[in-house]
Write an enzyme that holds these catalytic residues in place. Structure first.
Site, PDB file in Angstrom:
ATOM      1  N   SER A  16      43.788  33.645  39.168  1.00  0.00           N
ATOM      2  CA  SER A  16      44.657  34.676  39.758  1.00  0.00           C
ATOM      3  C   SER A  16      45.562  34.086  40.843  1.00  0.00           C
ATOM      4  O   SER A  16      46.711  34.504  40.999  1.00  0.00           O
ATOM      5  CB  SER A  16      43.829  35.839  40.301  1.00  0.00           C
ATOM      6  OG  SER A  16      43.110  35.477  41.451  1.00  0.00           O
ATOM      7  N   ASN A  17      45.074  33.107  41.584  1.00  0.00           N
ATOM      8  CA  ASN A  17      45.950  32.446  42.567  1.00  0.00           C
ATOM      9  C   ASN A  17      47.041  31.642  41.872  1.00  0.00           C
ATOM     10  O   ASN A  17      48.190  31.617  42.327  1.00  0.00           O
ATOM     11  CB  ASN A  17      45.138  31.550  43.500  1.00  0.00           C
ATOM     12  CG  ASN A  17      44.497  32.344  44.617  1.00  0.00           C
ATOM     13  OD1 ASN A  17      45.182  32.826  45.512  1.00  0.00           O
ATOM     14  ND2 ASN A  17      43.187  32.508  44.551  1.00  0.00           N
ATOM     15  N   MET A  93      36.870  23.790  40.536  1.00  0.00           N
ATOM     16  CA  MET A  93      35.471  23.691  40.961  1.00  0.00           C
ATOM     17  C   MET A  93      34.882  22.291  40.779  1.00  0.00           C
ATOM     18  O   MET A  93      33.730  22.146  40.389  1.00  0.00           O
ATOM     19  CB  MET A  93      34.623  24.730  40.204  1.00  0.00           C
ATOM     20  CG  MET A  93      35.085  26.159  40.391  1.00  0.00           C
ATOM     21  SD  MET A  93      35.138  26.670  42.124  1.00  0.00           S
ATOM     22  CE  MET A  93      33.400  26.959  42.409  1.00  0.00           C
ATOM     23  N   HIS A 112      40.902  28.765  50.313  1.00  0.00           N
ATOM     24  CA  HIS A 112      39.467  29.006  50.507  1.00  0.00           C
ATOM     25  C   HIS A 112      39.265  30.459  50.935  1.00  0.00           C
ATOM     26  O   HIS A 112      39.981  30.946  51.824  1.00  0.00           O
ATOM     27  CB  HIS A 112      38.914  28.050  51.568  1.00  0.00           C
ATOM     28  CG  HIS A 112      37.442  28.192  51.747  1.00  0.00           C
ATOM     29  ND1 HIS A 112      36.524  27.727  50.819  1.00  0.00           N
ATOM     30  CD2 HIS A 112      36.708  28.784  52.736  1.00  0.00           C
ATOM     31  CE1 HIS A 112      35.302  28.015  51.229  1.00  0.00           C
ATOM     32  NE2 HIS A 112      35.383  28.659  52.383  1.00  0.00           N
ATOM     33  N   GLU A 177      44.862  36.297  49.623  1.00  0.00           N
ATOM     34  CA  GLU A 177      45.047  34.940  49.092  1.00  0.00           C
ATOM     35  C   GLU A 177      46.360  34.874  48.312  1.00  0.00           C
ATOM     36  O   GLU A 177      47.124  33.918  48.424  1.00  0.00           O
ATOM     37  CB  GLU A 177      43.889  34.555  48.160  1.00  0.00           C
ATOM     38  CG  GLU A 177      42.548  34.435  48.851  1.00  0.00           C
ATOM     39  CD  GLU A 177      41.439  34.007  47.890  1.00  0.00           C
ATOM     40  OE1 GLU A 177      41.713  33.260  46.935  1.00  0.00           O
ATOM     41  OE2 GLU A 177      40.288  34.428  48.097  1.00  0.00           O
TER      42      GLU A 177
HETATM   43  C1  GRF Z   1      39.446  32.161  44.982  1.00  0.00           C
HETATM   44  O1  GRF Z   1      38.613  33.029  45.691  1.00  0.00           O
HETATM   45  C2  GRF Z   1      39.786  30.968  45.832  1.00  0.00           C
HETATM   46  O2  GRF Z   1      39.880  31.268  47.180  1.00  0.00           O
HETATM   47  C3  GRF Z   1      38.618  30.054  45.580  1.00  0.00           C
HETATM   48  O3  GRF Z   1      38.306  30.230  44.239  1.00  0.00           O
HETATM   49  C4  GRF Z   1      38.723  31.514  43.803  1.00  0.00           C
HETATM   50  C5  GRF Z   1      39.627  31.305  42.636  1.00  0.00           C
HETATM   51  O4  GRF Z   1      40.042  32.513  42.061  1.00  0.00           O
HETATM   52  N1  GRF Z   1      38.967  28.709  45.930  1.00  0.00           N
HETATM   53  P1  GRF Z   1      41.243  32.519  41.027  1.00  0.00           P
HETATM   54  O5  GRF Z   1      40.828  31.603  39.870  1.00  0.00           O
HETATM   55  O6  GRF Z   1      42.460  32.009  41.720  1.00  0.00           O
HETATM   56  O7  GRF Z   1      41.369  33.929  40.582  1.00  0.00           O
END
Ligand code: GRF
Length: 204
Positions: A16-17, A93, A112, A177
């Protein structure tokens, strides 16, 4: 405007980010273009969406490599082939070695889901609720070899509500975020900030 910086987004999951960065980068005056989305998981949901948007995507499956270094050398090669200049980690990850981080010093960002330096690591929303904090949030920072450390570019806070669960709190943080990550990328790609020690300051 000067030439747009070529950015790779590294993901492992839903992305999603990644999506918020891709959408922001569509603006003509955005100082970066998303030139590659790379995942260590071939089945990452985010890859499907990015491909639909016409963004070049790649999967470098960490499981087929003998070790972390071999995996990272492969990623590095992929980034070089695509002439990438900056990296945004977005739910990526895998722990990165000092060697890889060194290649991208000052050019790699991470988001984060907590107000660093509080709550490094995982399960940030659960831990914030357990501690009873009243303010929680999100941080975009430069990546350094130490995990969830590094000069902070932007932060956003959210109130912790009495009836919050980790999910409701996490959703409110995630909304923030999506706001601050594109803003932080624009600041760095547009050369608007400089790193001074552990601080990120507006360029004079
Ligand atoms: C988010 O909460 C980000 O802060 C963390 O991992 C999550 C990733 O979510 N590092 P997405 O894949 O961007 O939806």
């Amino acid at each position: 405007m000067t030439r747009k910086k070529r950015v790779a987004i590294l993901i492992s999951g839903r992305g999603s980010n990644m999506r918020s960065l891709i959408e922001a980068a569509r603006a003509v005056d955005f100082p970066a273009e998303i030139a590659l989305v790379l995942s260590n998981r071939p089945d990452a949901a985010g890859l499907v969406w990015a491909r639909e948007q016409g963004i070049p995507v790649a999967a470098v499956d960490h499981k087929i490599y003998a070790g972390r270094e071999e995996f990272e050398r492969s990623i590095q090669k992929m980034l070089e082939i695509n002439r990438i200049e900056m990296i945004c980690l977005a739910g990526f990850m895998r722990v990165l070695t000092p060697w890889f981080v060194g290649q991208w010093q000052g050019r790699m960002l991470n988001i984060h889901p907590a107000l660093l330096p509080a709550y490094r690591g995982l399960h940030t929303h659960e831990r914030a609720l357990e501690d009873g904090v009243k303010i929680h949030g999100a941080t975009v920072h430069f990546v350094v070899p130490e995990m969830d450390a590094g000069p902070i570019i932007l932060q956003a806070s959210v109130p912790v509500l009495d009836d919050d669960t980790p999910d409701t709190l996490g959703a409110r943080v995630l909304d923030q975020e999506h706001v601050i990550y594109p803003q932080a990328l624009a600041l760095v790609a547009g050369d608007k900030v400089a790193i001074k020690g552990n601080r990120v300051l507006a360029r004079a």
